[in-house]
Design a protein around this motif. Structure first.
Motif, mmCIF file in Angstrom:
data_model
loop_
_atom_site.group_PDB
_atom_site.id
_atom_site.type_symbol
_atom_site.label_atom_id
_atom_site.label_comp_id
_atom_site.label_asym_id
_atom_site.label_seq_id
_atom_site.Cartn_x
_atom_site.Cartn_y
_atom_site.Cartn_z
ATOM 1 N N CYS A 81 27.968 45.888 38.509
ATOM 2 C CA CYS A 81 28.235 47.012 39.406
ATOM 3 C C CYS A 81 29.136 48.030 38.698
ATOM 4 O O CYS A 81 30.154 47.670 38.123
ATOM 5 C CB CYS A 81 28.901 46.512 40.678
ATOM 6 S SG CYS A 81 29.343 47.839 41.792
ATOM 7 N N SER A 83 30.786 50.462 40.137
ATOM 8 C CA SER A 83 32.002 50.862 40.841
ATOM 9 C C SER A 83 33.064 49.762 40.934
ATOM 10 O O SER A 83 34.240 50.053 40.923
ATOM 11 C CB SER A 83 31.676 51.442 42.219
ATOM 12 O OG SER A 83 30.825 50.596 42.913
ATOM 13 N N CYS A 84 32.624 48.497 41.004
ATOM 14 C CA CYS A 84 33.654 47.458 41.103
ATOM 15 C C CYS A 84 33.577 46.423 39.992
ATOM 16 O O CYS A 84 34.438 45.554 39.889
ATOM 17 C CB CYS A 84 33.589 46.763 42.475
ATOM 18 S SG CYS A 84 32.182 45.658 42.651
ATOM 19 N N CYS A 95 25.183 46.122 45.422
ATOM 20 C CA CYS A 95 26.306 45.228 45.122
ATOM 21 C C CYS A 95 26.730 44.537 46.420
ATOM 22 O O CYS A 95 26.960 45.197 47.437
ATOM 23 C CB CYS A 95 27.463 46.035 44.546
ATOM 24 S SG CYS A 95 28.962 45.066 44.339
ATOM 25 N N CYS A 98 30.709 45.771 47.060
ATOM 26 C CA CYS A 98 31.121 47.111 47.514
ATOM 27 C C CYS A 98 29.940 47.940 48.015
ATOM 28 O O CYS A 98 30.107 49.090 48.387
ATOM 29 C CB CYS A 98 31.841 47.854 46.380
ATOM 30 S SG CYS A 98 30.736 48.352 45.045
#
Ligand SMILES: [Zn+2]
Length: 104
Positions: A81, A83-84, A95, A98
């Motif tokens: 992922c 973003s995280c 994901c 998130c």
């Protein structure tokens, strides 16, 4: 007869059986109807088993199964992922952590 593999389900075992058959190794599936007796015997013993008919083939069969297992694991890819940074299985388009979407 030598038992070379135990699978969680028949579909998985059929893949292994075909893999061995392609190399000329004769096998037999046992336990495939034992599910009916579930509850009376330990559940792991109801898993279908693959037996090699000729024990001289057992060594080769186990090597082929190990190879096939490696291939199955490789096909179960993960993506990271953006973003995280979570590792998410390829089968999920988002994901689980998130809810960011799968990167291109
Ligand atoms: Zn995420």
């Amino acid at each position: 007869m030598v038992r070379v593999h135990t699978a969680r389900n028949l579909a998985e075992l059929a893949i292994v059986r075909d893999h061995l058959a392609a190399r000329g190794i004769a096998t037999e599936i046992r336990n495939q109807f034992a599910g009916a007796a579930l509850g009376e015997i330990p559940w792991t013993s109801t898993w279908p088993e693959l037996w090699v008919v000729d024990e001289r083939d057992a060594g080769l069969a186990q090597r082929l199964i190990a190879e096939a297992g490696g291939a199955a694991e490789a096909s179960c890819a993960v993506w990271t992922c953006r973003s995280c940074g979570e590792q998410v299985e390829e089968t999920f388009a988002r994901c689980w952590n998130c809810e960011a979407e799968l990167p291109e």
